[in-house]
Design a protein around this motif. Structure first.
Motif, PDB file in Angstrom:
ATOM      1  N   ALA A 159       0.858  -1.179   0.000  1.00 34.03           N
ATOM      2  CA  ALA A 159       0.000   0.000   0.000  1.00 34.03           C
ATOM      3  C   ALA A 159       0.895   1.230   0.000  1.00 34.03           C
ATOM      4  CB  ALA A 159      -0.909   0.017   1.222  1.00 34.03           C
ATOM      5  N   SER A 160       0.678   2.137  -0.948  1.00 29.97           N
ATOM      6  CA  SER A 160       1.406   3.398  -0.979  1.00 29.97           C
ATOM      7  C   SER A 160       0.522   4.489  -0.404  1.00 29.97           C
ATOM      8  CB  SER A 160       1.845   3.748  -2.403  1.00 29.97           C
ATOM      9  OG  SER A 160       0.719   4.033  -3.219  1.00 29.97           O
ATOM     10  N   PHE A 161       1.149   5.543   0.122  1.00 29.54           N
ATOM     11  CA  PHE A 161       0.372   6.548   0.841  1.00 29.54           C
ATOM     12  C   PHE A 161       1.082   7.890   0.806  1.00 29.54           C
ATOM     13  CE2 PHE A 161       3.206   4.264   3.686  1.00 29.54           C
ATOM     14  CZ  PHE A 161       3.813   5.237   4.446  1.00 29.54           C
ATOM     15  N   ASP A 162       0.334   8.921   1.156  1.00 25.27           N
ATOM     16  CA  ASP A 162       0.924  10.222   1.423  1.00 25.27           C
ATOM     17  C   ASP A 162       0.549  10.614   2.836  1.00 25.27           C
ATOM     18  OD1 ASP A 162      -1.734  11.180   1.275  1.00 25.27           O
ATOM     19  OD2 ASP A 162      -1.501  11.746  -0.829  1.00 25.27           O
ATOM     20  N   ALA A 163       0.738  11.856   3.207  1.00 28.67           N
ATOM     21  CA  ALA A 163       0.502  12.265   4.586  1.00 28.67           C
ATOM     22  C   ALA A 163      -0.971  12.226   4.969  1.00 28.67           C
ATOM     23  CB  ALA A 163       1.061  13.667   4.819  1.00 28.67           C
ATOM     24  N   ALA A 164      -1.861  12.142   3.978  1.00 25.67           N
ATOM     25  CA  ALA A 164      -3.293  12.207   4.260  1.00 25.67           C
ATOM     26  C   ALA A 164      -4.024  10.881   4.087  1.00 25.67           C
ATOM     27  CB  ALA A 164      -3.948  13.265   3.363  1.00 25.67           C
ATOM     28  N   THR A 165      -3.577  10.053   3.133  1.00 29.75           N
ATOM     29  CA  THR A 165      -4.400   8.888   2.789  1.00 29.75           C
ATOM     30  C   THR A 165      -3.587   7.818   2.065  1.00 29.75           C
ATOM     31  OG1 THR A 165      -6.484   8.257   1.713  1.00 29.75           O
ATOM     32  CG2 THR A 165      -5.074   9.785   0.522  1.00 29.75           C
ATOM     33  N   ILE A 166      -4.175   6.627   1.951  1.00 31.83           N
ATOM     34  CA  ILE A 166      -3.621   5.581   1.082  1.00 31.83           C
ATOM     35  C   ILE A 166      -3.896   5.971  -0.358  1.00 31.83           C
ATOM     36  CG2 ILE A 166      -3.867   3.178   0.354  1.00 31.83           C
ATOM     37  CD1 ILE A 166      -4.429   2.450   3.245  1.00 31.83           C
ATOM     38  N   SER A 200      -1.157  -5.405   9.238  1.00 33.47           N
ATOM     39  CA  SER A 200      -1.320  -5.455   7.787  1.00 33.47           C
ATOM     40  C   SER A 200      -0.507  -4.358   7.116  1.00 33.47           C
ATOM     41  CB  SER A 200      -2.796  -5.279   7.430  1.00 33.47           C
ATOM     42  OG  SER A 200      -3.242  -3.970   7.793  1.00 33.47           O
ATOM     43  N   ALA A 201      -0.387  -4.455   5.804  1.00 31.00           N
ATOM     44  CA  ALA A 201       0.276  -3.390   5.048  1.00 31.00           C
ATOM     45  C   ALA A 201      -0.465  -2.068   5.219  1.00 31.00           C
ATOM     46  CB  ALA A 201       0.367  -3.774   3.572  1.00 31.00           C
ATOM     47  N   THR A 202      -1.793  -2.101   5.185  1.00 30.17           N
ATOM     48  CA  THR A 202      -2.542  -0.860   5.378  1.00 30.17           C
ATOM     49  C   THR A 202      -2.385  -0.345   6.804  1.00 30.17           C
ATOM     50  OG1 THR A 202      -4.568  -2.136   5.806  1.00 30.17           O
ATOM     51  CG2 THR A 202      -4.231  -1.353   3.573  1.00 30.17           C
ATOM     52  N   PHE A 230       4.978  -2.754   2.625  1.00 27.31           N
ATOM     53  CA  PHE A 230       4.786  -3.998   1.871  1.00 27.31           C
ATOM     54  C   PHE A 230       5.164  -5.201   2.709  1.00 27.31           C
ATOM     55  CE2 PHE A 230       9.061  -2.437   0.514  1.00 27.31           C
ATOM     56  CZ  PHE A 230       9.858  -3.505   0.912  1.00 27.31           C
ATOM     57  N   VAL A 231       4.591  -6.329   2.335  1.00 24.19           N
ATOM     58  CA  VAL A 231       4.884  -7.616   2.962  1.00 24.19           C
ATOM     59  C   VAL A 231       4.925  -8.669   1.864  1.00 24.19           C
ATOM     60  CG1 VAL A 231       3.811  -6.997   5.158  1.00 24.19           C
ATOM     61  CG2 VAL A 231       2.428  -8.112   3.397  1.00 24.19           C
TER      62      VAL A 231
END
Length: 401
Positions: A37-44, A269-271, A373-374
């Motif tokens: 899961a990729s993300f920024d400071a606010a959200t996935i 989890s990744a999230t 990541f996993v």
């Protein structure tokens, strides 16, 4: 002037960094279960997954499935310490013997105290001696910590980096002595609950709803190594000494902080890892509230040690700059091979490897983005990457655009 909390590593020069491209055509083998899961400071921002989390049930893995993330767990252990330090219950620079109730000393340097900062940055001269960091229920950590084989006889505390899981068993013990509570419960109340995460060390404090989503870890012959739970939390969540019953109510807090694997036993989890990443990107804030001070985030993400060619063991160039349970990559040294992204892209976070799992949480402090990541079931010797990381780690890290 106060520096921005997450920019301490980006001023390092890029001299010596490897910039080769990731091996062309790599894809995970079919037996590997992976999620990111990729993300920024606010959200996935985006996520993906592939492979089976449970082969017997035919259940496919998702980015929301909890897995043992190995050494990425060290970040949560360090966050627990920093939260307690902000409350005045711990001090990064005090001799840990003050909490342990016995003297933790390298016998070759008996006059040099060992501090939490040293343990958390692997500079305290403690070393792994076999699996001395696996201290089962029925034993205490003190004999391992007093064994001369658990120390580097050539380098004084504070002078040399040597990655050691035993460090974190000792940190867990200090946490228990300072709070009077089991390590896994302190990590829950100090970190996991405030961050609203259904995560836990060794399954003991996760919800009943988490266990059916567990990612089973398999060996190369297809046998389950760990976390084949059958939909329920394990009756005994810790390793037990032969002849000892798994009666955690009789465990004496502060005698074995390694019991719940503070070095690698986090199930998340990744999230879930993205929540921790976003908090760090937001300088310690979560949900609009202060979880950790910006000063503590700076302490965590600034180099406590950087390789100069002779002041540490890098594990083939993987560890070249380290903060408080944080790797800083890539390091400005030609001997280092820690350029995970293959372009000199600056990042901080941590890698994980155990029980055939490869994992990572990495944050880009310039773009304010990150990736978690996993990947399970990689076998004992997964394909190498162009760097000191494995090809599967480079492939997953490349999902961060």
């Amino acid at each position: 002037m106060r520096r921005p909390a997450l920019l301490s590593l980006i001023a390092l020069p890029l001299a010596g960094c490897m910039t080769a491209e990731r091996p062309a055509g790599y894809a995970p083998p079919s037996e590997v279960a992976w999620a990111w899961a990729s993300f920024d400071a606010a959200t996935i921002r985006s996520s993906g997954a592939g492979g089976l989390a449970d082969r017997a049930a035919g259940r496919r893995i998702t980015a929301d499935d909890p897995i043992r993330v190995a050494s990425v767990s060290k970040i949560v252990t360090a966050l627990t310490v920093l939260r307690l330090a902000e409350q005045g219950r711990l001090d990064l620079d005090r001799d840990v013997s003050a909490w342990l109730g016995w003297s933790l000393r390298n016998p070759a340097f008996p006059d040099r105290p060992i501090t939490l900062r040293m343990l958390l940055s692997h500079t305290g001269s403690v070393r792994d001696n076999g699996e001395n960091y696996v201290v089962r229920l029925g034993k205490t950590i003190r004999p391992q910590a007093e064994n001369a084989g658990s120390f580097d006889p050539d380098h004084a505390p504070g002078s040399f980096f040597r990655y050691s899981n035993l460090n974190f068993g000792l940190v867990g013990t200090v946490i228990e002595r300072a709070t009077g509570e089991r390590f896994d419960r302190v990590a829950r109340t100090q970190v996991l609950e405030p961050l609203e995460l259904d995560a836990c060390f060794n399954w003991a404090t996760c919800s009943d709803a988490a266990a059916p989503k567990a990612v089973v870890l398999y060996d190369e012959d297809g046998s389950a190594i760990l976390d084949d739970l059958g939909g329920k939390r394990p009756a005994c969540p810790v390793f037990v000494e032969p002849g000892t019953s798994c009666t955690l109510e009789r465990y004496e807090q502060g005698t074995n902080g390694a019991l719940f694997s503070p070095q690698g036993g986090l199930r998340i989890s990744a999230t879930g890892l993205t929540v921790i990443g976003r908090m760090l990107l937001n300088e310690g804030r979560h949900g609009g509230r202060a979880f950790l001070s910006p000063a503590s985030v700076r302490t965590m993400t600034s180099p406590a040690w950087t390789y100069n060619g002779s002041n540490g063991v890098t594990d083939d160039g993987l560890y070249c700059s380290y903060g408080i349970a944080i790797q800083l990559i890539p390091a400005p040294n030609a001997a280092c091979r820690d350029d995970l992204f293959g372009s000199g892209r600056r990042a901080f976070g941590h890698a994980g490897e155990a029980y055939r799992v490869r994992s990572g949480l990495w944050l880009d402090p310039v773009r304010k983005t990150g990736i978690a990541f996993v990947a399970a079931n990689n076998g004992k010797d997964p394909p190498a990457g162009r760097s000191a990381f494995k090809a599967i780690e480079e492939w997953l890290a490349a999902k961060l655009r």
